[in-house]
Design an enzyme around this catalytic site. Structure first.
Site, PDB file in Angstrom:
ATOM      1  N   ASP A 268       2.456 -10.793   4.984  1.00  0.00           N
ATOM      2  CA  ASP A 268       1.858 -10.503   3.940  1.00  0.00           C
ATOM      3  C   ASP A 268       1.301  -8.533   4.521  1.00  0.00           C
ATOM      4  O   ASP A 268       0.874  -8.732   5.257  1.00  0.00           O
ATOM      5  CB  ASP A 268       1.263 -10.935   2.536  1.00  0.00           C
ATOM      6  CG  ASP A 268       1.466  -9.830   1.381  1.00  0.00           C
ATOM      7  OD1 ASP A 268       1.133 -10.307   0.016  1.00  0.00           O
ATOM      8  OD2 ASP A 268       2.056  -8.770   2.252  1.00  0.00           O
TER       9      ASP A 268
HETATM   10  C1  GLC Z   1       2.061  -6.363  -0.590  1.00  0.00           C
HETATM   11  C2  GLC Z   1       2.299  -7.612  -1.511  1.00  0.00           C
HETATM   12  C3  GLC Z   1       4.347  -7.825  -1.375  1.00  0.00           C
HETATM   13  C4  GLC Z   1       4.369  -6.710  -0.892  1.00  0.00           C
HETATM   14  C5  GLC Z   1       4.055  -5.859   0.983  1.00  0.00           C
HETATM   15  C6  GLC Z   1       4.486  -4.464   1.191  1.00  0.00           C
HETATM   16  O1  GLC Z   1       0.648  -6.713  -0.988  1.00  0.00           O
HETATM   17  O2  GLC Z   1       2.333  -8.918  -1.554  1.00  0.00           O
HETATM   18  O3  GLC Z   1       4.134  -8.451  -2.187  1.00  0.00           O
HETATM   19  O4  GLC Z   1       6.084  -7.276  -0.408  1.00  0.00           O
HETATM   20  O5  GLC Z   1       2.680  -6.127   0.257  1.00  0.00           O
HETATM   21  O6  GLC Z   1       4.431  -3.740  -0.340  1.00  0.00           O
END
Ligand code: GLC
Length: 737
Positions: free
Chosen positions: A270
């Site tokens: 993430d």
């Molecule tokens: C965010 C979310 C994830 C997302 C990523 C990119 O923090 O937790 O679900 O795909 O970052 O935006």
């Protein structure tokens, strides 16, 4: 002399021919580019040509939403995009700001809670195909979805993005979505692996739970995504599990995901989920994404070189503290994903914001809406019976595809509930806002500047003057209101909606409540409203879908993918102490263990407001003559449960039969019953069908912590044939040898 000229002249056509041949001969395609070769051979070949620096460069971000390819070898970059219910607008290279393109307004599909509420894997297939076509058309190699974190508490800000409280339902519904997305040559990225069941302290909270709860509740949907749907990428979650961040967690990534489930794809953090180079190197992470040096929000010069899996990783490889085989495995997985996506010349070209996709969005929305109450058959609303229909509530006009965090969308089209109702009922509709929530804002709640009393008084007047009231309320994807980055602060509806409803109910008894939420909410007014519809974040066609259901053009057939407790303390996660939810800011212990959702309500005998799997129809169904094909089964067999469903009403509709399994006299604590089969059947008025629901005996297993393996005891089990977790129609005993 003449001879030399003659020879020269004779040579010319030969040179010309040779030159032509050379110029026109296909350049010899490098082995790794030749799609006639097996994928694994091509991966090995490409890897053998790469330098150490090129291998490391594959393993971390080069921008907000892209990571490097191998330019020297003609291997393209990896472009990723959110999200699970639509392709996010283009974001700038190295800031979270939108790029403000004019060609990236997408189809907003219903949030995945709605898809789960259809209980229809075929819907999941057409959904995955459509959202995959949009990601493909936008030239994304990775779609950062679907999310399948289990709904453990109604306070979790991101439940709207997921598929409910039951691992079996989430497993069945996530597989077709992934299979169809990936047919477009786009990698799905199932997330957030694992145990990211809240937003508060999500970046570090250290989740502790039993192996049984991990295996029986929180992992099954991820396992189905990997072992059945063959998902090409997995996103590690922000939180920790047993002391290691899930983005580089030895148990979750090396032992379970890559060894036990034999995952051959790519693990992506993430954003900002990596915290340690050696762990990132050795504990199964493949691509580190983020927004700054260590993935945090700081963006400094050459930030991407300072990522844990960038120069620090290269240093460890050069020092020999990390063997080159480690980066070879990462690079191989990333190359495999690139060959399956951007370098797959056979992949379709996709399509974007098309009428066909709007139809899919509408169909899923119409099938996912859940009718929860309809006393006196106020619904469907027959226009000819009413002169004045009041529509009250800010959610009737609010743009719901915006907000919510990373899954927010810039839709090409978004039909609001009010617009949809006006299209259906024309000038009979009078609207009043009723309550005001304030502007959408990420990370903080900005109160409205409007005077709540006057807004409410105006609405009560409009309601009093109408024949029937459609109240459209709920949550709204603002901070703390079904949004990433924060959990809800109350189980009640916000912005004074309960008070507003009470006042409306004093002046009009014909009230239909349409709740737009991704979570259960308290309903102190439930006994006084005549009808209640659970409408999810429905996307581009929200208003048309809601109008179709309220008017009876569509007979609702959705069922709840999670329980609605009467009060928060009836929920499993809120039945212990702070450590159980939200934790003590450092660690959290899932003391409810395997008893999540209806498993808790059944075992503790707590009557819910609305049960898991509950949903009404405008027609009625009966289930009869259930029987199993045998009485005794081997552990590798499948029970065939046959029964007849009849539509005894006047309208075509759909019923969802559910099979829950109970183990009698189990040697370990087991939930009273667990969903292990379901089937949705569409029937015309009066029509009946005989159905078979297969239940695998192996699915009746529990995780045996003594042997760290699945176990099916011999003995007596009971199949509960039901129409919801709160309504078992028949119980059929079976013996397992
Ligand atoms: C965010 C979310 C994830 C997302 C990523 C990119 O923090 O937790 O679900 O795909 O970052 O935006």
């Amino acid at each position: 002399m003449y001879q030399r000229i003659y020879r020269m002249l004779m040579l010319f056509p030969v040179l010309l021919l040779t030159g032509t041949l050379v110029l026109h001969a296909q350049p010899v395609k490098p082995f790794y580019m030749d799609e006639n070769h097996p994928l694994e051979e091509r991966v090995k070949n490409a890897l053998s040509l790469m330098t150490l620096e090129e291998k490391v460069a594959l393993c971390h971000a080069q921008s907000k939403f892209s990571s490097k390819g191998v330019p020297r070898l003609g291997i393209p970059e990896v472009w990723m995009s959110d999200g699970p219910h639509g392709v996010r607008e283009e974001i700038l290279w190295d800031s979270w700001n939108e790029a403000k393109w004019t060609n990236d307004s997408c189809t907003a599909f219903p949030a995945l809670t709605c898809l789960a509420a259809t209980w229809n894997p075929e819907m999941s297939a057409i959904y995955g195909k459509a959202v995959g076509e949009e990601a493909r058309y936008r030239n994304k190699s990775v779609l950062l979805g679907p999310g399948v974190n289990i709904y453990r508490t109604p306070m979790n800000g991101r439940n709207f993005e997921y598929m409910g409280e039951d691992p079996y339902l989430a497993s069945r519904m996530v597989v077709p979505y992934i299979v169809e997305v990936q047919k477009n040559g786009v990698a799905a990225c199932v997330k957030h692996y694992a145990l990211n069941n809240q937003e508060i302290w999500r970046g570090h909270i250290n989740v502790e739970l039993s192996d049984r709860a991990l295996r029986e509740i929180y992992l099954p949907a991820f396992k189905a995504a990997v072992t059945e749907a063959k998902v090409w990428s997995v996103m590690g979650s922000y939180n920790q599990f047993r002391g290691e961040h899930c983005c580089h967690n030895d148990i979750l990534l090396n032992k379970i995901l890559k060894q036990e489930w034999r995952f051959d794809g790519t693990v992506i953090t993430d954003w900002g989920g990596a915290h340690n180079t050696m762990q990132a190197a050795l504990n199964g992470l493949d691509i580190e994404m983020g927004t700054g040096t260590d993935g945090m929000t700081r963006s400094v010069k050459n930030a991407y070189d300072n990522y844990y899996l960038a120069l620090p990783f290269l240093d460890e490889l050069k020092k020999g503290t990390v063997p080159e085989s480690v980066v070879n495995d990462k690079a191989s997985r990333i190359l495999r994903m690139i060959f399956r996506t951007a370098m797959n010349s056979k992949r379709p070209i996709g399509s974007f914001a098309s009428p066909e996709h709007a139809k899919v969005a509408r169909k899923v929305a119409e099938e996912g809406i859940v009718l929860l109450k309809n006393t006196g058959n106020l619904l469907p609303l027959d226009a000819s019976k009413y002169q004045k229909i009041a529509v009250i509530g800010e959610n009737a006009t609010r743009k719901m595809s915006a907000g919510g965090g990373s899954s927010n969308l810039k839709p090409h089209l978004e039909i609001s509930p009010l617009k949809g109702l006006q299209t259906k009922y024309g000038s009979k509709i009078n609207y009043a806002m009723g309550y005001a929530s304030g502007p959408p804002a990420y990370g903080r709640a900005i109160p409205s500047k409007l005077n709540a009393d006057s807004v409410r008084t105006e609405a009560v007047k409009v309601a009093g003057a109408a024949d029937v009231v459609i109240f459209v309320g709920g949550l709204n994807k603002n901070h703390n209101q079904d949004c990433e980055g924060g959990d809800r602060l109350s189980y009640n509806l916000p912005f004074g909606q309960d008070q507003l409803l009470n006042e409306i109910l004093k002046v009009n008894k014909n009230v239909v409540v349409v709740l737009i939420t991704g979570n259960a909410v308290a309903m102190p007014w439930i006994d006084r409203v005549q009808a209640l519809v659970q409408a999810w974040y429905l996307g581009s066609e929200a208003g048309n879908a809601i109008a179709s259901v309220l008017s009876g053009d569509v007979n609702p057939s959705g069922k709840l993918p999670f329980t609605f407790p009467v009060k928060l303390s009836d929920n499993s996660a809120h039945s212990f102490d702070k450590l159980c939810y939200p934790g003590d800011s450092i660690r959290e212990v899932y003391k409810d263990d395997i008893l999540v959702g209806y498993r808790w309500h059944d075992t503790k005998k707590i009557m819910p407001l609305f049960a898991f799997g509950y949903g009404l129809s405008y027609t009625n169904f009966t289930i009869s003559a259930p029987q199993t094909d045998k009485k005794t089964y081997e552990k590798n067999e499948v029970v065939k449960l046959n029964f007849t469903v009849q539509n005894t009403g006047k309208l075509a509709g759909a019923e969802i039969a559910q099979v829950y399994v109970t183990q009698k006299n189990a040697p370990v604590l087991r939930p009273t019953k667990e969903l292990k089969g379901f089937k949705k059947v569409f029937l015309k008025a009066g029509e009946q069908q005989t159905l078979t629901i297969p239940v695998k005996v192996e699915d009746m297993a529990y995780w045996d912590e003594k042997t760290s393996n699945w176990k099916v005891d011999s003995g007596e089990f009971v199949l509960n044939l039901a129409t919801s977790a709160g309504d078992v129609k028949f119980t059929l005993p079976v013996q397992v040898k």
